[in-house]
Structures are given as C-alpha cells and as structure tokens.
Write a protein that holds these residues in place. Structure first.
Motif, short mmCIF file in Angstrom:
data_model
loop_
_atom_site.label_atom_id
_atom_site.label_comp_id
_atom_site.label_asym_id
_atom_site.label_seq_id
_atom_site.Cartn_x
_atom_site.Cartn_y
_atom_site.Cartn_z
N CYS A 70 0.79 -1.01 0.34
CA CYS A 70 -0.27 0.13 0.64
C CYS A 70 0.87 1.06 0.46
O CYS A 70 1.67 1.06 0.40
CB CYS A 70 -1.21 -0.13 1.49
N VAL A 71 0.55 1.71 -0.67
CA VAL A 71 1.38 3.47 -0.73
C VAL A 71 0.29 4.90 -1.23
O VAL A 71 -1.09 4.10 -0.98
CB VAL A 71 2.07 3.50 -1.92
N GLN A 72 0.06 5.70 0.02
CA GLN A 72 -0.70 6.62 -0.05
C GLN A 72 0.30 7.56 -0.15
O GLN A 72 1.63 7.88 0.49
CB GLN A 72 -0.57 6.84 1.21
N GLN A 73 -0.36 8.96 -0.68
CA GLN A 73 -0.25 10.58 -0.69
C GLN A 73 -1.08 11.74 0.43
O GLN A 73 -1.86 11.07 0.23
CB GLN A 73 -0.01 10.47 -2.04
N GLN A 74 -0.19 11.26 1.26
CA GLN A 74 -0.45 12.73 2.59
C GLN A 74 -1.08 13.99 2.16
O GLN A 74 -2.14 14.49 3.12
CB GLN A 74 -0.36 12.03 3.78
N ASP A 75 0.29 14.31 1.56
CA ASP A 75 1.02 15.59 1.44
C ASP A 75 -0.92 16.45 0.61
O ASP A 75 -0.34 15.40 -0.76
CB ASP A 75 1.79 16.48 0.74
N GLY A 76 -1.11 17.12 0.48
CA GLY A 76 -1.78 17.75 -0.94
C GLY A 76 -3.58 17.15 -0.61
O GLY A 76 -3.99 16.75 0.63
N VAL A 77 -4.14 16.22 -1.53
CA VAL A 77 -5.14 15.97 -1.68
C VAL A 77 -4.78 14.42 -1.44
O VAL A 77 -3.90 13.65 -2.36
CB VAL A 77 -5.23 15.80 -3.24
N TYR A 78 -4.93 13.86 -0.25
CA TYR A 78 -5.16 12.41 0.32
C TYR A 78 -5.41 11.27 -1.26
O TYR A 78 -6.43 11.00 -2.17
CB TYR A 78 -6.57 12.37 1.20
N LYS A 79 -4.74 10.07 -1.44
CA LYS A 79 -5.26 9.01 -2.42
C LYS A 79 -4.20 7.87 -2.09
O LYS A 79 -3.24 8.22 -1.14
CB LYS A 79 -4.85 9.72 -3.80
N TYR A 80 -4.70 6.70 -2.21
CA TYR A 80 -3.34 5.82 -2.08
C TYR A 80 -4.30 4.56 -3.30
O TYR A 80 -5.01 4.57 -3.94
CB TYR A 80 -4.50 5.45 -1.01
N VAL A 81 -2.83 3.10 -3.74
CA VAL A 81 -3.12 2.10 -3.49
C VAL A 81 -2.37 1.61 -3.24
O VAL A 81 -1.05 1.21 -2.52
CB VAL A 81 -1.82 2.06 -5.47
N GLU A 133 -2.12 -8.29 -8.98
CA GLU A 133 -3.38 -8.81 -8.70
C GLU A 133 -4.82 -8.10 -9.09
O GLU A 133 -5.90 -8.26 -9.43
CB GLU A 133 -3.13 -10.23 -8.44
N ARG A 134 -4.62 -7.27 -7.62
CA ARG A 134 -6.49 -7.23 -6.97
C ARG A 134 -5.38 -5.76 -6.48
O ARG A 134 -4.56 -5.27 -5.82
CB ARG A 134 -6.51 -7.87 -6.15
N TRP A 135 -5.79 -4.24 -6.98
CA TRP A 135 -5.74 -3.35 -6.90
C TRP A 135 -6.74 -2.77 -5.57
O TRP A 135 -8.07 -3.30 -6.86
CB TRP A 135 -6.23 -2.58 -8.24
N ASN A 136 -6.92 -1.43 -5.15
CA ASN A 136 -7.63 -1.13 -4.57
C ASN A 136 -7.34 0.44 -4.93
O ASN A 136 -6.46 0.85 -4.29
CB ASN A 136 -8.34 -1.47 -3.12
N THR A 137 -8.42 1.48 -5.16
CA THR A 137 -7.76 2.64 -5.19
C THR A 137 -9.08 3.85 -4.40
O THR A 137 -9.57 3.27 -4.37
CB THR A 137 -7.24 2.69 -6.32
N SER A 138 -8.26 4.90 -4.86
CA SER A 138 -9.30 6.23 -3.99
C SER A 138 -8.49 7.18 -4.33
O SER A 138 -7.00 7.51 -3.72
CB SER A 138 -9.32 6.04 -2.22
N ASP A 139 -9.11 8.43 -4.67
CA ASP A 139 -8.50 8.94 -5.34
C ASP A 139 -9.67 10.55 -4.96
O ASP A 139 -10.74 10.78 -5.48
CB ASP A 139 -7.99 9.52 -6.33
N PHE A 140 -8.76 11.30 -3.71
CA PHE A 140 -10.38 12.76 -3.44
C PHE A 140 -9.92 13.88 -4.25
O PHE A 140 -10.63 14.01 -3.26
CB PHE A 140 -9.61 12.75 -1.20
N SER A 141 -9.49 13.94 -4.87
CA SER A 141 -9.04 15.41 -5.38
C SER A 141 -10.01 15.37 -6.30
O SER A 141 -10.20 17.06 -6.14
CB SER A 141 -7.96 14.48 -6.86
N ASP A 142 -11.59 14.60 -6.59
CA ASP A 142 -12.27 15.46 -6.90
C ASP A 142 -13.70 16.07 -5.87
O ASP A 142 -13.47 17.02 -6.28
CB ASP A 142 -13.46 14.05 -8.03
N LEU A 143 -13.39 16.06 -4.44
CA LEU A 143 -13.76 15.85 -3.34
C LEU A 143 -13.50 17.44 -3.21
O LEU A 143 -14.08 18.24 -3.40
CB LEU A 143 -13.84 14.80 -2.40
N ALA A 144 -12.00 17.36 -3.10
CA ALA A 144 -11.21 18.57 -3.08
C ALA A 144 -11.79 19.82 -3.75
O ALA A 144 -12.09 21.16 -3.35
CB ALA A 144 -10.07 18.01 -3.08
#
Length: 148
Positions: A70-81, A133-144
């Motif tokens: 799992c990797v995530q971006q906390q600075d700016g808009v939150y997102k993860y893969v 093989e299996r991915w789970n993602t989330s990007d809060f850019s649109d919400l921001a």
C-alpha cells in the motif's frame, strides 16, 4: 466522495518513489506482518522489493507466496493505491540493483554512499517480484475541487 483511479492513474501513482507498506500473512495466532519498504515499479510490470534473505519478512513471503503493498499520498489531496498478488520471482540482488532502488529514495551522491556503506550488511539482499493481481484505489481530488 472519493473516486477509484483508472488503470493508468493507479500505475503512474504506484511508480512514484513513495515508501510502501508491505503486508504478508503471519504465523497462526499473529497479526499480518506490516512494515515500510522501498520498492521499484514500472507501469504494467511487477513490483520488486528488496530484503535480507534471513529476515522474518522474507520467510513469511516465501511461505505465503504472495504479499500486499500500500502506498499513500498525505500531502495535498489524499489518495492511495493498495495492490496484492503472487510472488513470481526471487533472486540475489546485484549492487547495481540495490543502488537503483536506493536512488528512488535518496538524492544523487547520497544513494551511492548509502549503497557503499551498506554493502557489507545488505550485500546479500534478495529481490522479490510480485505480479499485481488485485487493486484497491481511492483519490479525493474531485472532492477537494468541489470543496474549494
């Protein structure tokens, strides 16, 4: 709310030099082993992590035959893969390969010094390649953007 990333977005995000958090099934009665780790990834390819062959992490990955990252971006808009998959290959790393991964995380000059300084302790590191093989993602850019 948050949206799922496209295939291209998630692969580009995972290819950025971010510290990953690796998880692998543990022994009975124990929680999964979860630990930060440096890794290498190019879109469409396998994820490669490096570790010492005798560590608990390496033994658990070998026993399970798969792991998650799992990797995530906390600075700016939150997102993860988050991605998981089977181990497809393992090999003894060369010094050049160890440097390639270190160079993703350390500035020029420092990465070479790090690789040289850790040669004795980590010269026997192994690479472990996982096929996503299996991915789970989330990007809060649109919400921001909506809240701005």
């Amino acid at each position: 709310m948050a949206r799922k990333m496209t295939k291209d977005e998630r692969e580009a995000f995972l290819a950025e030099p971010q510290v990953g958090v690796l998880s692998v099934a543990a022994e009975p009665g124990r929680a999964p082993l979860t630990t930060p780790i440096w890794y290498r990834y190019e879109p469409g390819g396998d994820i490669v992590v490096m570790t010492s062959p005798g560590l608990r992490k390496a033994r658990l990955i070998e026993a399970a035959g798969r792991f998650a990252l799992c990797v995530q971006q906390q600075d700016g808009v939150y997102k993860y893969v988050s991605v998981e998959g089977p181990v497809v290959e393992s090999w003894p790393m060369t010094k050049a390969e160890r440097h390639e991964i270190a160079a993703r995380y350390l500035p020029p000059g420092v990465s070479e010094a790090y690789t040289d300084a850790t040669d004795e302790a980590h010269g026997n590191n192994i690479a472990i390649a996982m096929r996503p093989e299996r991915w789970n993602t989330s990007d809060f850019s649109d919400l921001a953007e909506q809240l701005a």
